[in-house]
Design an enzyme around this catalytic site. Structure first.
Site, PDB file in Angstrom:
ATOM      1  N   ASP A  10       0.853  -1.175   0.000  1.00  0.00           N
ATOM      2  CA  ASP A  10       0.000   0.000   0.000  1.00  0.00           C
ATOM      3  C   ASP A  10       0.897   1.235   0.000  1.00  0.00           C
ATOM      4  OD1 ASP A  10      -2.232   1.542  -0.046  1.00  0.00           O
ATOM      5  OD2 ASP A  10      -3.024   0.897   1.896  1.00  0.00           O
ATOM      6  N   ASP A 257      -8.029  -7.333   1.000  1.00  0.00           N
ATOM      7  CA  ASP A 257      -6.933  -7.517   1.955  1.00  0.00           C
ATOM      8  C   ASP A 257      -7.447  -7.129   3.323  1.00  0.00           C
ATOM      9  OD1 ASP A 257      -6.638  -4.450   1.329  1.00  0.00           O
ATOM     10  OD2 ASP A 257      -5.471  -4.821   3.147  1.00  0.00           O
ATOM     11  N   CYS A 295     -11.457 -28.695   8.976  1.00  0.00           N
ATOM     12  CA  CYS A 295     -10.286 -27.969   8.477  1.00  0.00           C
ATOM     13  C   CYS A 295      -9.103 -28.919   8.356  1.00  0.00           C
ATOM     14  CB  CYS A 295      -9.950 -26.804   9.410  1.00  0.00           C
ATOM     15  SG  CYS A 295      -8.466 -25.904   8.948  1.00  0.00           S
ATOM     16  N   CYS A 297      -5.921 -27.970   8.032  1.00  0.00           N
ATOM     17  CA  CYS A 297      -4.648 -27.302   8.322  1.00  0.00           C
ATOM     18  C   CYS A 297      -3.872 -28.094   9.373  1.00  0.00           C
ATOM     19  CB  CYS A 297      -4.853 -25.855   8.763  1.00  0.00           C
ATOM     20  SG  CYS A 297      -5.154 -25.602  10.523  1.00  0.00           S
ATOM     21  N   CYS A 300      -5.252 -27.933  13.017  1.00  0.00           N
ATOM     22  CA  CYS A 300      -6.446 -28.747  13.287  1.00  0.00           C
ATOM     23  C   CYS A 300      -6.142 -30.241  13.194  1.00  0.00           C
ATOM     24  CB  CYS A 300      -7.565 -28.369  12.322  1.00  0.00           C
ATOM     25  SG  CYS A 300      -8.212 -26.707  12.648  1.00  0.00           S
ATOM     26  N   HIS A 326      -3.789 -21.217  11.608  1.00  0.00           N
ATOM     27  CA  HIS A 326      -5.145 -21.694  11.339  1.00  0.00           C
ATOM     28  C   HIS A 326      -5.995 -20.643  10.629  1.00  0.00           C
ATOM     29  CE1 HIS A 326      -9.121 -23.341  11.513  1.00  0.00           C
ATOM     30  NE2 HIS A 326      -9.512 -22.168  11.989  1.00  0.00           N
TER      31      HIS A 326
END
Lengths: 360, 360
Positions: A10, A257, A295, A297, A300, A326
């Site tokens: 940005d 974002d 999930c 990931c 998890c 996560h």
């Protein structure tokens, strides 16, 4: 930082806005005091472009003023006009200096390799139908890589892989313009049209998530999107929750974002397929189940809610690390579902959106 | 915690010792105040065993008193006698309660599978010739795994893999005794002999790294090792630097533990093949090279010294994460070199040791 994928920076316009009491805005730019050490700094469209060219991100943003909320029409219009003048100066500085990006020489050379390779596979197209811009993966790490004797062929392959849309021009950074106009739909339309006149590689909708009700955010996005070209990326800055991401994507937004997934993670607020989980709560102290049973990931797959709660309660660094992993996984999964839904076609997009869009 | 490999827990004896001003020692046990919330607690050999059986670590330690430094002979002897009485009580409680370890039932069932498999491959032996004990990988995660529908065959295979030495008895936890005796070599000998008489699965040398000169540490280790059986693990508690690890391993020490690699990492002190690096120093601000050019860890493969210094200076959580990853990798590499050197035979062990052992 050694991040091997696309990077967006940005301009600092919004960041200065968030230092409300420490800044002074003139037509030339913004003077502000650092919240870290009190030192004085000056940002202008030109200095913001110079910094972003120096950093070498793939997508960089024009320098804008984020209009505060609430603001009356006169103030909103004046702020919008300032952002438009700064957009022109941002564009001019970028056009005059874009060759100064650190990876330009390497990118030009590799571009011909990538173009040749892609010519043989021109059937490939973006999952997001409206996103036709070319986003080069920069070669910013090449010097560091060379000193470590890394495999150059592998780097070459990765570089080519990350330009799936590359066909017709030598890469440099992509400069996006930012539409302002507060909550005024007429001014949003004018801001969009005049920003498009200046001409950018993509268009962002700024000045949202500044305290307005969520329904107002949606209305402004919907009204502004109408005036932005569908063949350029459309980017809503600073949103949002997983539900908002699905909703805005279904309206045609290509990019978003937000600090929410990482900031919330550090405060123990976790997003799951079953809703938000505040992991600090005593109810999880003996909960041997995974954070989110749906999930995949690595948090998890491996840890229990009881353990995550213990880490948070003990103020362990690992709590921040695992919670952040996560939440980012959950957001990436959300975007994967969105892309898959778009691939399946228009009907599916609406059914996906109906889960979170308010009923009329 | 979901750690899938071997776990060792200490009894709390040393940890209470470190709370010097907050504890009161009697023959029964130790009363102390928590440095966290001021609450009062009582540890005895029995309560320390109960806690460690409940936690279910693979190796657990007898409850001991760590003798302070310096201490006169009378004080050192009295402290040693107390540790011996506590060792007997630790052993008795363990023998009476070892079947209460949470994974005992699962382990017994799986043991037969593992034994059958190993009967066909009895030629396998430990890299460390003197380490003949059986260290089971516990099945402590089985319940959690079952709820997640993990692949049981895979878990079974991993379980078997982690018992390479299993041949002749059903697994439970291994209880180690701790030799004390301060800096007095006579008392160390007596402590070793009487601890062996009680009988443990392995023997630790405690009461070192408490402020004595390093040369004294080495002398006490060397003198005590002579009196410990070579066919049981010999474990020096609370050491040390990479150089000390190499040195003590060359003297016959099988196991060591230390907070140094992780604590130093959090303070920006990094171990490398070229010596210690204090990453906070300004000299690294522009250093684009890897932390350690001879290290294959994912930190050294990806990040520059300049970036690591920036993270540390900015107080980023990632500084602690990356620094810890590197230091642990460096320590694991050090132990890999030690094992490789032992495999190559006695001569090599001495050449490895000569790098750090003081010349006579």
């Amino acid at each position: 930082m050694a991040w091997p994928r696309a990077i967006l920076t940005d301009s600092g316009g919004f960041q200065v806005f968030s230092l409300n009491d420490l800044r002074k805005v003139t037509d030339e730019g913004v003077t502000f005091r650092s919240h870290l050490d009190g030192s004085s700094h000056f940002y202008s469209p030109e200095s913001a472009m110079a910094a972003q060219i120096g950093l070498g991100a793939d997508i960089i943003m024009a320098f804008d003023e984020c209009t505060e909320y609430p603001a009356d029409r006169a103030r909103t219009q004046a702020s919008m006009e300032l952002t438009l003048r700064w957009a022109e100066r941002s564009k001019k500085y970028f056009e005059d200096h874009k060759h100064e990006v650190p990876w330009k020489a390497v990118a030009s050379e590799r571009w011909s390799v990538a173009s040749d390779a892609k010519a043989q596979d021109s059937s490939q197209s973006s999952v997001l139908g409206s996103q036709q811009t070319k986003i080069p993966r920069s070669a910013r790490n090449d010097n560091a890589e060379a000193t470590r004797n890394n495999n150059n062929n592998e780097a070459e392959a990765r570089y080519t892989d990350h330009w799936p849309l590359a066909t017709d021009h030598c890469p440099t950074q992509s400069l996006f313009g930012i539409v302002q106009g507060g909550m005024d739909l007429e001014l949003r339309k004018e801001s969009a049209e005049r920003t498009i006149e200046i001409g950018f590689a993509g268009y962002a909708i700024g000045g949202l998530s500044v305290g307005e009700p969520r329904e107002r955010t949606r209305e402004v996005i919907e009204a502004t999107l109408e005036h932005l070209p569908a063949d350029k990326p459309r980017y809503v800055m600073g949103v949002g929750t997983p539900e908002e991401i699905v909703e805005y994507a279904s309206m045609g937004v290509d990019m978003m974002d937000c600090v929410l997934p990482t900031r919330a993670a550090r405060h123990g607020l976790l997003f799951t397929s079953e809703g938000k989980v505040s992991i600090k709560q005593a109810r999880y102290a003996q909960d041997a189940g995974p954070l989110d049973p749906n999930c995949g990931c690595r948090v998890c797959q491996r840890y229990s809610r009881a353990y995550l709660r213990h880490l948070y309660a003990s103020n362990e660094v690992l709590a921040q690390v695992l919670n952040t992993l996560h939440n980012l996984s959950f957001y990436l999964d959300t975007m994967r579902r969105v892309r898959h839904s778009i691939e399946l076609g228009e009907e599916s997009r609406f059914s996906l959106a109906s889960r979170s869009r308010p009923k009329p």
